[in-house]
Motif scaffolding. Sequence first.
Motif, mmCIF file in Angstrom:
data_model
loop_
_atom_site.group_PDB
_atom_site.id
_atom_site.type_symbol
_atom_site.label_atom_id
_atom_site.label_comp_id
_atom_site.label_asym_id
_atom_site.label_seq_id
_atom_site.Cartn_x
_atom_site.Cartn_y
_atom_site.Cartn_z
ATOM 1 N N GLU A 263 -18.731 20.195 25.294
ATOM 2 C CA GLU A 263 -18.514 20.790 26.616
ATOM 3 C C GLU A 263 -19.311 20.040 27.681
ATOM 4 N N LYS A 264 -20.558 19.716 27.373
ATOM 5 C CA LYS A 264 -21.385 18.954 28.323
ATOM 6 C C LYS A 264 -20.771 17.591 28.601
ATOM 7 N N SER A 265 -20.327 16.926 27.558
ATOM 8 C CA SER A 265 -19.702 15.614 27.734
ATOM 9 C C SER A 265 -18.446 15.721 28.580
ATOM 10 N N TYR A 266 -17.633 16.719 28.309
ATOM 11 C CA TYR A 266 -16.385 16.909 29.046
ATOM 12 C C TYR A 266 -16.674 17.234 30.516
ATOM 13 N N GLN A 267 -17.639 18.132 30.752
ATOM 14 C CA GLN A 267 -18.008 18.469 32.125
ATOM 15 C C GLN A 267 -18.522 17.233 32.862
ATOM 16 N N GLY A 268 -19.292 16.420 32.171
ATOM 17 C CA GLY A 268 -19.792 15.188 32.776
ATOM 18 C C GLY A 268 -18.664 14.235 33.117
ATOM 19 N N LEU A 269 -17.707 14.118 32.200
ATOM 20 C CA LEU A 269 -16.555 13.249 32.446
ATOM 21 C C LEU A 269 -15.743 13.767 33.633
#
Length: 162
Positions: free
Chosen positions: A66-72
């Motif tokens: 989720e953190k990676s996706y939000q960052g992307l």
Amino acid sequence: MATSSKSSSAAAKKARPTATDDVQDAFIKPLKGMAERLQTLPLAGAAGAIVESGRKDLQALVQANEKSYQGLQAVVQRQTEMLKASIVEWQGAVKGMSPTEPRENLAKLDAMGKAAFKQALDDIRELSELAAKSQAEAFDIVSERIRSNVDEVSKLLQPKRK
């Protein structure tokens, strides 16, 4: 007499440590000790702990994703904003150019090109910092779970005190 010489050579071989003995001392004996400790674990408690640990692992992976996706998403959104601002700026510059002043127009385009290059470098830096921040947050989640796993396994493998 031949029998006694065979038995004395066999005794000499046992007394001298071999490479196989060294490997056994370094790798196999510690694993056997760990296996013995695993066998003495209360199975119901250990099974429950393993299932709970697996659940926490999956939860940590979901949070990291989720953190990676939000960052992307943040990087893509910021990139879109940057592109729109650049397009608006270039459109305004082109509209403001006079068809009767080609040298002045070239000078304006040159200045805008230099400014655009500097802005592109600043934008790249900003986007890379944004991406690095989100990846660091995701990595922190996973590394914290790894530390927890190591602690949980260590507690499970500690011999019971009587």
